[in-house]
Design an enzyme around this catalytic site. Structure first.
Site, PDB file in Angstrom:
ATOM      1  N   SER A 148     -38.140   7.510 -60.327  1.00 34.72           N
ATOM      2  CA  SER A 148     -38.394   6.898 -59.023  1.00 34.72           C
ATOM      3  C   SER A 148     -37.956   7.806 -57.872  1.00 34.72           C
ATOM      4  O   SER A 148     -38.636   7.920 -56.857  1.00 34.72           O
ATOM      5  CB  SER A 148     -37.707   5.531 -58.991  1.00 34.72           C
ATOM      6  OG  SER A 148     -36.976   5.324 -57.861  1.00 34.72           O
TER       7      SER A 148
ATOM      8  N   GLU B 285     -31.865   0.550 -62.478  1.00 31.70           N
ATOM      9  CA  GLU B 285     -30.682   0.337 -61.626  1.00 31.70           C
ATOM     10  C   GLU B 285     -30.769  -1.002 -60.896  1.00 31.70           C
ATOM     11  O   GLU B 285     -29.788  -1.749 -60.822  1.00 31.70           O
ATOM     12  CB  GLU B 285     -30.528   1.478 -60.612  1.00 31.70           C
ATOM     13  CG  GLU B 285     -29.240   1.322 -59.794  1.00 31.70           C
ATOM     14  CD  GLU B 285     -29.181   2.232 -58.584  1.00 31.70           C
ATOM     15  OE1 GLU B 285     -29.534   3.426 -58.702  1.00 31.70           O
ATOM     16  OE2 GLU B 285     -28.761   1.753 -57.507  1.00 31.70           O
TER      17      GLU B 285
ATOM     18  N   HIS C  92     -27.816   4.779 -64.617  1.00 28.43           N
ATOM     19  CA  HIS C  92     -28.400   3.684 -63.828  1.00 28.43           C
ATOM     20  C   HIS C  92     -27.609   2.386 -63.922  1.00 28.43           C
ATOM     21  O   HIS C  92     -27.760   1.499 -63.092  1.00 28.43           O
ATOM     22  CB  HIS C  92     -29.791   3.327 -64.358  1.00 28.43           C
ATOM     23  CG  HIS C  92     -30.788   4.423 -64.278  1.00 28.43           C
ATOM     24  ND1 HIS C  92     -31.032   5.114 -63.144  1.00 28.43           N
ATOM     25  CD2 HIS C  92     -31.645   4.907 -65.206  1.00 28.43           C
ATOM     26  CE1 HIS C  92     -31.992   6.002 -63.390  1.00 28.43           C
ATOM     27  NE2 HIS C  92     -32.368   5.903 -64.627  1.00 28.43           N
TER      28      HIS C  92
ATOM     29  N   CYS D 196     -23.042   5.613 -63.338  1.00 28.10           N
ATOM     30  CA  CYS D 196     -22.532   6.423 -62.227  1.00 28.10           C
ATOM     31  C   CYS D 196     -21.514   5.594 -61.426  1.00 28.10           C
ATOM     32  O   CYS D 196     -21.761   4.418 -61.137  1.00 28.10           O
ATOM     33  CB  CYS D 196     -23.692   6.842 -61.328  1.00 28.10           C
ATOM     34  SG  CYS D 196     -23.154   7.759 -59.892  1.00 28.10           S
TER      35      CYS D 196
ATOM     36  N   CYS E  59     -28.029  15.454 -60.065  1.00 26.25           N
ATOM     37  CA  CYS E  59     -26.982  14.959 -59.162  1.00 26.25           C
ATOM     38  C   CYS E  59     -25.703  14.792 -59.996  1.00 26.25           C
ATOM     39  O   CYS E  59     -25.733  14.923 -61.226  1.00 26.25           O
ATOM     40  CB  CYS E  59     -27.398  13.617 -58.573  1.00 26.25           C
ATOM     41  SG  CYS E  59     -27.578  12.354 -59.835  1.00 26.25           S
TER      42      CYS E  59
ATOM     43  N   CYS F 169     -27.212   6.555 -52.101  1.00 29.49           N
ATOM     44  CA  CYS F 169     -26.322   7.655 -52.475  1.00 29.49           C
ATOM     45  C   CYS F 169     -26.502   8.837 -51.513  1.00 29.49           C
ATOM     46  O   CYS F 169     -27.625   9.181 -51.149  1.00 29.49           O
ATOM     47  CB  CYS F 169     -26.673   8.049 -53.896  1.00 29.49           C
ATOM     48  SG  CYS F 169     -25.913   9.526 -54.444  1.00 29.49           S
TER      49      CYS F 169
HETATM   50  S1  SF4 Z   1     -25.888   7.158 -57.477  1.00 25.57           S
HETATM   51 FE1  SF4 Z   1     -26.321   9.205 -56.745  1.00 25.57          FE
HETATM   52  S2  SF4 Z   1     -24.991  10.522 -57.968  1.00 25.57           S
HETATM   53 FE2  SF4 Z   1     -25.114   8.535 -59.011  1.00 25.57          FE
HETATM   54  S3  SF4 Z   1     -26.773   8.731 -60.492  1.00 25.57           S
HETATM   55 FE3  SF4 Z   1     -27.646   7.829 -58.653  1.00 25.57          FE
HETATM   56  S4  SF4 Z   1     -28.396   9.597 -57.448  1.00 25.57           S
HETATM   57 FE4  SF4 Z   1     -26.996  10.383 -58.998  1.00 25.57          FE
END
Ligand code: SF4
Length: 300
Positions: free
Chosen positions: A226, A124, A72, A94, A12, A197
């Site tokens: 995950s 995360e 994360h 991110c 991603c 997301c």
């Molecule tokens: S929020 Fe979305 S774009 Fe960002 S690391 Fe997680 S899955 Fe990837």
């Protein structure tokens, strides 16, 4: 035989950015460069980065000088500890995760009780919950709703914010929100921010769609990822034969080549090379090494 490869397969934007910037940092510094936790949940990617000089550390106490924060994100205290130790941080969290941290802080200030719907022990979620403050609770599954309600009652707060880990299963999140709304009734002001997301949502939807069409579905990704596990669970609902593979070594191609229609989807931390490797191995086996063109591979 037809092989359908999901167009949302593979890295991603957040992971792509983290890997590209980590490589840039490694090349452009003479300093020891470390990463707090594995940069991505993928063994092959980690091994490649380690060969270039990146060291993975478990906690900020082990940091020496320059330390990467992965996509994360990390708990708030990590920034404070790094600062007090004089560690130079390369923050590759991110932007979508950073946005959730900001939302959490904003609503904490506005005296909201914050419910984070996420996966327990996922980096995360561990990071995000630290930005939610004392008056918060993490719901992993529908069974946790009652405990969240008890903590909410103890807090005496009447405003509730519900947010989600970026890679949480959308359908499960919607169900939890619905149950929470039913339980809380009109006595609370509830605000819901679907922070899942878009990349995750599209990947899950595409997995569902492909797994309904094929006889065998292969989910490619790290065993400790995950989002990959969630894709596996989604595919399992719709397809009788689902395989989870990190590399070609995890697959018994003999049992797969018998199918006429095979789907392949990969998690967010899976490089395209892993997907290509698996696709190629199936084709080689199925064609007996001959270059035949009866295979349609769709990425559209
Ligand atoms: S929020 Fe979305 S774009 Fe960002 S690391 Fe997680 S899955 Fe990837």
């Amino acid at each position: 035989m037809e092989i359908i490869i999901g167009k949302t397969s593979g890295f991603c934007a957040g992971v792509k950015n983290a890997v590209a910037n980590a490589e840039k940092e490694i090349q452009n510094t003479d300093k020891k460069i470390q990463c707090l936790g594995e940069l991505v949940h993928n063994k092959q990617v980690i091994q490649k980065l380690e060969k270039q000089g990146l060291e993975t550390i478990e906690n900020i106490e082990q940091a020496i000088e320059k330390t990467i924060i992965r996509a994360h994100g990390v708990p708030k205290e990590v920034y404070e500890k790094a600062h007090s130790k004089g560690i130079e941080l390369v923050d590759l969290t991110c932007p979508k995760v950073l946005k959730i941290h900001k939302i959490a802080e904003e609503y904490k200030e506005k005296n909201y009780f914050i419910i984070l719907v996420g996966v327990e022990n996922h980096p995360e979620s561990i990071g995000t919950i630290s930005f939610c403050g004392e008056n918060s609770y993490m719901i992993r599954d529908i069974e946790d709703i009652e405990k969240a309600y008890q903590k909410l009652e103890q807090s005496k707060l009447k405003k509730v914010l519900i947010i989600a880990q970026t890679t949480y299963n959308l359908k499960k999140f919607e169900k939890i929100v619905e149950e929470l709304k039913n339980l809380l009734g009109n006595g609370y002001e509830i605000e819901v921010k679907n922070t899942i997301c878009e990349a995750t949502r599209l990947r899950q939807e595409e997995t569902e769609q492909i797994s309904k069409e094929v006889e065998c579905m292969i989910i490619v990704g790290g065993k400790n990822s995950s989002n990959t596990k969630k894709l596996y669970d989604i595919a399992k609902i719709n397809c009788p034969k689902v395989e989870l593979a990190e590399t070609i070594d995890d697959l018994d191609i003999e049992t797969i080549k018998i199918f006429n229609k095979i789907g392949i989807m990969a998690g967010a931390s899976t490089p395209n090379e892993s997907v290509e490797e698996i696709k190629q191995a199936i084709l080689n086996e199925a064609t007996g090494g001959k270059d035949e063109t009866k295979y349609s591979i769709s990425r559209a």
